[in-house]
Design a protein around this motif. Sequence first.
Motif: not given
Length: 126
Positions: A4-23, A70-78
């Motif tokens: 996870e990281r917060l960009g200088a523009d205020g946008v947050a970025w997250f990288e993750l993957a859904c585990p098979r247990s949450q299928e 599979r690799p997933i990215q979530v982006r969040a902004w105010v």
Amino acid sequence: MDKERLGADGVAWFELACPRSQEGGPNVAHGGWTAAVMDECLGHLPLLNRVLSVTAELTVSFVKPVPVERPIQVRAWVERREGSRWYIAGEMTLLPGGAVLARASGVWVTRDPGHFARHEAWLADQ
């Protein structure tokens, strides 16, 4: 969450993957997992800005099935702030191509350190 990281523009970025247990279906994430991830990631945006908050409202649009492992990215902004309310939006995409899997928006309300203690006191009276 892998990163996870917060960009200088205020946008947050997250990288993750859904585990098979949450299928929820063959090779597809359960919708509840997708909604929970959007809540967690969008809710981390105030926290990354050193503000404690709680979710007041969350709307999730499921655009495409989310593949497991599979690799997933979530982006969040105010989108805007009004007093103690943070109006936050976000998008979940599949990496590396960027196909949109889900979109979310909601309201987070800042909380003070006594928030959960008040909840416990309220619950004891119920």
